[in-house]
Design a protein around this motif. Sequence first.
Motif, PDB file in Angstrom:
ATOM      1  N   TYR A   5      -9.412   6.583  -1.168  1.00 19.46           N
ATOM      2  CA  TYR A   5      -9.390   5.259  -0.418  1.00 19.46           C
ATOM      3  C   TYR A   5      -8.155   4.439  -0.308  1.00 19.46           C
ATOM      4  CZ  TYR A   5     -14.233   6.753  -0.124  1.00 19.46           C
ATOM      5  OH  TYR A   5     -14.991   7.565   0.013  1.00 19.46           O
ATOM      6  N   THR A   6      -7.163   5.311  -1.527  1.00 19.86           N
ATOM      7  CA  THR A   6      -6.237   4.273  -2.099  1.00 19.86           C
ATOM      8  C   THR A   6      -5.252   4.390  -0.176  1.00 19.86           C
ATOM      9  OG1 THR A   6      -5.230   5.292  -2.926  1.00 19.86           O
ATOM     10  CG2 THR A   6      -5.737   3.458  -4.123  1.00 19.86           C
ATOM     11  N   ALA A  12     -10.037   0.476  -3.958  1.00 19.15           N
ATOM     12  CA  ALA A  12      -9.080   0.687  -3.482  1.00 19.15           C
ATOM     13  C   ALA A  12      -8.302   0.471  -3.856  1.00 19.15           C
ATOM     14  CB  ALA A  12      -9.181   1.871  -2.315  1.00 19.15           C
ATOM     15  N   ARG A  31      -7.405  -9.127  -0.520  1.00 24.19           N
ATOM     16  CA  ARG A  31      -6.380  -8.721   0.143  1.00 24.19           C
ATOM     17  C   ARG A  31      -6.472  -8.136   1.591  1.00 24.19           C
ATOM     18  NH1 ARG A  31      -5.065  -2.721  -1.998  1.00 24.19           N
ATOM     19  NH2 ARG A  31      -7.531  -2.274  -1.029  1.00 24.19           N
ATOM     20  N   ALA A  32      -8.245  -7.834   1.434  1.00 23.25           N
ATOM     21  CA  ALA A  32      -8.834  -8.029   3.492  1.00 23.25           C
ATOM     22  C   ALA A  32      -8.470  -8.507   4.493  1.00 23.25           C
ATOM     23  CB  ALA A  32      -9.313  -6.876   3.458  1.00 23.25           C
ATOM     24  N   LEU A  70      -8.791  -5.047  12.188  1.00 21.27           N
ATOM     25  CA  LEU A  70      -9.693  -4.901  11.411  1.00 21.27           C
ATOM     26  C   LEU A  70      -9.314  -3.947  10.176  1.00 21.27           C
ATOM     27  CD1 LEU A  70     -10.764  -2.044  11.525  1.00 21.27           C
ATOM     28  CD2 LEU A  70     -12.663  -2.949  13.474  1.00 21.27           C
ATOM     29  N   ASN A  71     -10.591  -4.510   9.105  1.00 18.32           N
ATOM     30  CA  ASN A  71     -10.161  -4.527   7.417  1.00 18.32           C
ATOM     31  C   ASN A  71     -10.960  -4.148   7.254  1.00 18.32           C
ATOM     32  OD1 ASN A  71      -7.193  -6.740   8.158  1.00 18.32           O
ATOM     33  ND2 ASN A  71      -7.275  -4.529   6.968  1.00 18.32           N
ATOM     34  N   THR A  72     -11.094  -3.247   6.078  1.00 14.20           N
ATOM     35  CA  THR A  72     -11.909  -2.879   5.118  1.00 14.20           C
ATOM     36  C   THR A  72     -12.416  -2.595   3.688  1.00 14.20           C
ATOM     37  OG1 THR A  72     -12.381  -0.340   6.664  1.00 14.20           O
ATOM     38  CG2 THR A  72     -13.333  -0.218   4.732  1.00 14.20           C
ATOM     39  N   PHE A 113     -13.366  -1.042   0.044  1.00 15.75           N
ATOM     40  CA  PHE A 113     -13.662   0.171   0.050  1.00 15.75           C
ATOM     41  C   PHE A 113     -15.036   0.112  -1.190  1.00 15.75           C
ATOM     42  CE2 PHE A 113     -10.021   0.870   2.394  1.00 15.75           C
ATOM     43  CZ  PHE A 113     -10.153   2.089   3.398  1.00 15.75           C
ATOM     44  N   GLN A 114     -15.667   0.793  -0.791  1.00 18.76           N
ATOM     45  CA  GLN A 114     -16.994   1.078  -2.281  1.00 18.76           C
ATOM     46  C   GLN A 114     -16.107   0.827  -3.488  1.00 18.76           C
ATOM     47  OE1 GLN A 114     -19.318   4.718  -1.416  1.00 18.76           O
ATOM     48  NE2 GLN A 114     -20.468   3.795  -2.834  1.00 18.76           N
ATOM     49  N   SER A 144      -7.858   7.870  -5.992  1.00 22.79           N
ATOM     50  CA  SER A 144      -9.209   7.867  -5.220  1.00 22.79           C
ATOM     51  C   SER A 144      -8.197   8.034  -3.610  1.00 22.79           C
ATOM     52  CB  SER A 144      -9.285   6.865  -5.006  1.00 22.79           C
ATOM     53  OG  SER A 144     -10.402   6.274  -3.651  1.00 22.79           O
ATOM     54  N   MET A 185      -3.015   2.445   4.748  1.00 25.10           N
ATOM     55  CA  MET A 185      -3.453   2.591   6.309  1.00 25.10           C
ATOM     56  C   MET A 185      -4.003   1.320   7.104  1.00 25.10           C
ATOM     57  SD  MET A 185      -2.305   5.230   7.324  1.00 25.10           S
ATOM     58  CE  MET A 185      -3.151   6.658   8.768  1.00 25.10           C
ATOM     59  N   ASP A 186      -5.652   0.778   5.980  1.00 25.02           N
ATOM     60  CA  ASP A 186      -6.274  -0.825   6.971  1.00 25.02           C
ATOM     61  C   ASP A 186      -5.534  -0.973   6.753  1.00 25.02           C
ATOM     62  OD1 ASP A 186      -8.986  -0.956   7.376  1.00 25.02           O
ATOM     63  OD2 ASP A 186      -8.827  -2.319   5.755  1.00 25.02           O
ATOM     64  N   LEU A 187      -4.592  -1.820   5.789  1.00 27.61           N
ATOM     65  CA  LEU A 187      -3.628  -2.858   5.679  1.00 27.61           C
ATOM     66  C   LEU A 187      -2.652  -2.992   6.823  1.00 27.61           C
ATOM     67  CD1 LEU A 187      -4.082  -3.275   1.672  1.00 27.61           C
ATOM     68  CD2 LEU A 187      -4.866  -4.524   3.830  1.00 27.61           C
ATOM     69  N   PRO A 229      -5.966   3.691  12.077  1.00 28.70           N
ATOM     70  CA  PRO A 229      -6.584   2.670  11.437  1.00 28.70           C
ATOM     71  C   PRO A 229      -5.528   1.325  11.136  1.00 28.70           C
ATOM     72  CG  PRO A 229      -6.116   4.882   9.926  1.00 28.70           C
ATOM     73  CD  PRO A 229      -5.964   4.950  11.614  1.00 28.70           C
ATOM     74  N   ARG A 241     -16.859   4.083   9.531  1.00 34.34           N
ATOM     75  CA  ARG A 241     -15.057   5.234   9.436  1.00 34.34           C
ATOM     76  C   ARG A 241     -15.053   5.299  10.219  1.00 34.34           C
ATOM     77  NH1 ARG A 241     -14.142   7.174   4.440  1.00 34.34           N
ATOM     78  NH2 ARG A 241     -12.540   8.730   5.455  1.00 34.34           N
ATOM     79  N   PHE A 265     -10.646   6.031  10.093  1.00 31.52           N
ATOM     80  CA  PHE A 265     -10.433   7.248   9.219  1.00 31.52           C
ATOM     81  C   PHE A 265     -11.673   8.435   9.572  1.00 31.52           C
ATOM     82  CE2 PHE A 265     -11.012   3.397   6.805  1.00 31.52           C
ATOM     83  CZ  PHE A 265      -9.249   3.017   7.088  1.00 31.52           C
TER      84      PHE A 265
END
Lengths: 635, 358
Positions: free
Chosen positions: A161-162, B87, B148-149, B79-81, B83-84, A159, A167-169, B74, B49, B54
Amino acid sequence: MNDSKLKRFFQDFYLVFVLIFLYAPILTMMVLSFNSSKSRTDWGGFTLDWYRQMFQSSSIMDALYNTLLIAFISALAATILGTVAAIGINQMKRLPRSIAMGVNNIPMLNSEIVTGISLMLAFLAFGISLGFKTILLSHITFCVPYVILSVMPKLKQTSRYTYEAAMDLGAGPVEAFFKVVLPDIMPGVLSGFLLAFTMSLDDFIITHFTRGAGINTLSTLIYSEVRRGIKPSMYALSTIIFLTVLALLLITNFSPEKSPASGEKEKAGRSRRETARRILLVAASFCVIAAVSFTTYSHYAAARSNELYVYNWGEYIDETVIEDFEKETGIHVIYDLFETNEEMYPVIEAGGVAYDAVCPSDYMIQKMIENDLLAEINFDNIPNISQIDPEYMERSRSFDPENRYSVPYTWGTVGILYNDKLVEKLGAEPPDSWMDLWDEKFSGEILMQDSVRDAFMCALKGLGYSLNSTDPDELNQAKDLLIRQKPLIQAYVIDQVRDKMLGGEAAVGVIYSGEMLYLQELAEGKDFNLEYVIPKEGTNLWIDSWVIPKNAKNKENAEKWIDFLCRPDIAKRNFEYITYATPNRGAFEMLDEELQQNKAVFPDWDSLTNAEVYRYLGDEADSIYNELWKEVKSN
Amino acid sequence: MEHPLIDLVNISKTFDNTMVLDDLCLSVKENTFVTLLGPSGCGKTTPLRIIGGFEKPDTGKVIFDGQDITNLPPNKRQLNTVFQKYALFTHMTIAENIAFGLKIKNKPKAYIDDKIKYALKLVNLDGFENRSVASLSGGQQQRIAIARAIVNEPRVLLLDEPLGALDLKLRQDMQYELIRLKNELGITFIYVTHDQEEALTMSDTIVVMNQGYIQQMGSPEQIYNEPENAFVADFIGESNIVPGTMIRDELVEIFGARFACVDKGFGVNRPVDVVIRPEDIDLVEPEKGTLTGVCTHLIFKGVHYEMEVTTPDGFEWLVHSTDMCPVGKQVGIHVDPFDIQIMNKPESEDEEAVGVNE
């Protein structure tokens, strides 16, 4: 009940059948690697000699080292390049992506020979001399698409998204790639690496075109030995390679399985596997590094400015002779192999590699002289020329009219080999004429050489013409004769003549005299004898001689080399190794009397009065021969 | 007015020549649960996004706590996401997954271990540290993604249809979990979904989006009870949207029958759209109804019956009631004045998509 038993039996039978089908050839090879006889059909007792010979042969060990090193480096480079490329392609939009994948697939579908030739041309065009680095570059080139192909599906599964999640983390792009994306696609990357490694290991065609002087991989080395039959030490090597691969497969398949149980146990299993894999990787890299440094060291130790590039047939010298020559003269020999005259010629003509000493056959020497490819030999530098029987110098005049370009190395004849018991059983007389090959009594018992000049030689000589005839009428008669013979013959073959005759499968066969010594040795203890006869109409007398190409850079070294090979003791050693007749009188005189009297190897000159040496007939005649040959074969 | 935590200012975004967001403005206050709601492909994920970093907007700015973060990557955003598709990192254990962000920030090991314990407790998955991702159910994976977020103590948590892949029961449980989490953590949630029930259950503020525009923004009650246009009315819950004429303030005519209502200011004899929720229709004796019709359809739905009543003009009214009316029976329709919602009739497509800025 009975039914199910029967079904069971057929199931098992089928399985065994498939297994035999798959593994019988490999098993045969493994058994032959322990066979003390060189024959492919006869068991001569158990021996480990071939294994010893293999480890002692510097050419095999060099080739093995080259093969592994090239496979490892090219697979590594291709894996890095391919993985990066796959990631790039995966990020593309649909249309450019399918175009990129299409472009990627073309080299894989493309014929290897086209790839090989184009790579060679590209290297020559850009002035890159052929050698280790060109093989390496070529292998990287053809391996990259396979890596891309194996990484791509993993990337698609992963994915996107991983990566974003990492990056998000807080991970930067590089960190996110190495910590998250790479571990995810690792199975694909690893299988890409292994695929590239095996592709490189196996490759012959591309290597053949892009390698330079003095460098061989296993595939090119084995190929160069085809002319004289593959040495059993190659079976030994192949056996070891097969067993190594088998062992690796077993290790990977029987390593601790992932347990479905949860918790600590799984973690423990995972880390055990992880550790095992790490140890394996470390061990593998250690081996490679050790091998690299060892050979680099030995290459450096041997590297001298004083060099000699030799281009010879495979299996056409006692390797210790090369070592002795190096020791005595301090000249470093770069030794390279070809396996047909036709393969050697374009290499010399193109001049991509400047060879100093080459050993072609008679008609090819004539062609090279005519095309001004050879340098005149300075015979002042070759005092041992006096050891060469003047008879051979005389014979050489048919292709080297003034004896200025060539020094005879080996010679032989083509004749008929027959099985005395079988001939008797068929109620025939022992053959003494080519026309005996048209005798109905030998129907189904005749083996012919599968080569155009040799086949026409039998017919032309049988008809009483010259074997160098270019007269269309004579050639047509020969063709008709060959067509008439076809129902009688068992097969057109090349080196199977040897094995078939040994196995008593045929009564008569056309054979080169060089095989005789060895054949007679093997036939000892059989209930029949194999006899060699030179037909009365005369035959082909062939001579392989040393020549010096015009573009040689070390002409004096080449002359030293030729002189060295003319020394009687050296010539004797080579004769004993090659078993093809030597034109060296000094060497001949040192042989056992029994050998000297062996008429198959050293025939009387009286029997050779009608013998001729093949001459180069020109392109036009060549194509006539080939056309007629095609007619014979397709009839 | 309290200054907003996140401010999207005049954001436009185009993908492959398709305008996804057109001059969007949106403010999110600290410690609120804001939901972006709309049908799939309405451009509701894009603002998320863009906030997450992103995607970069073609024009416009993202202001976070007074600072322009439009061009910040990012990994540099507070902030943290979630995901649908969760992930999660499949090659790591649960603990390693949760620790990922903290390890990147070089937090001490003891701190990380504490945080992992705390987060797992928070999402009701104590003791799952060494499990592998593959051994978890979808709902558990989703909760790990949330854990995790949140261990990174973000000021805003972005959730992109996090419950979309879960079955109904699990989805409902998770909705309560999320509300609880939000209250316990006291952070701002921005949530994207196409599920109106989810939006209504959890949100402080709902932003209804369609075709790159904000259709309406307000509390769940406002959105449900006072839809500002037909799209919102239709998208949120089920409704009967019928053309009508505003006779005067507090009186509307539908299919020739006059209904008392509470809306004012639409003018006199103006054509309008009238929204009436199916549960707000009372079926009465024909002579007592403002309109009469025949029941043409009847389904038992558990909590209530769903019926269709066809009036002589051919309109099929959707009616929800705990009282059953057999098919073929003549009934009257009665609606209380405060259950009638009057909307301006859109004169064009453009007007239908109203940009709203609070």
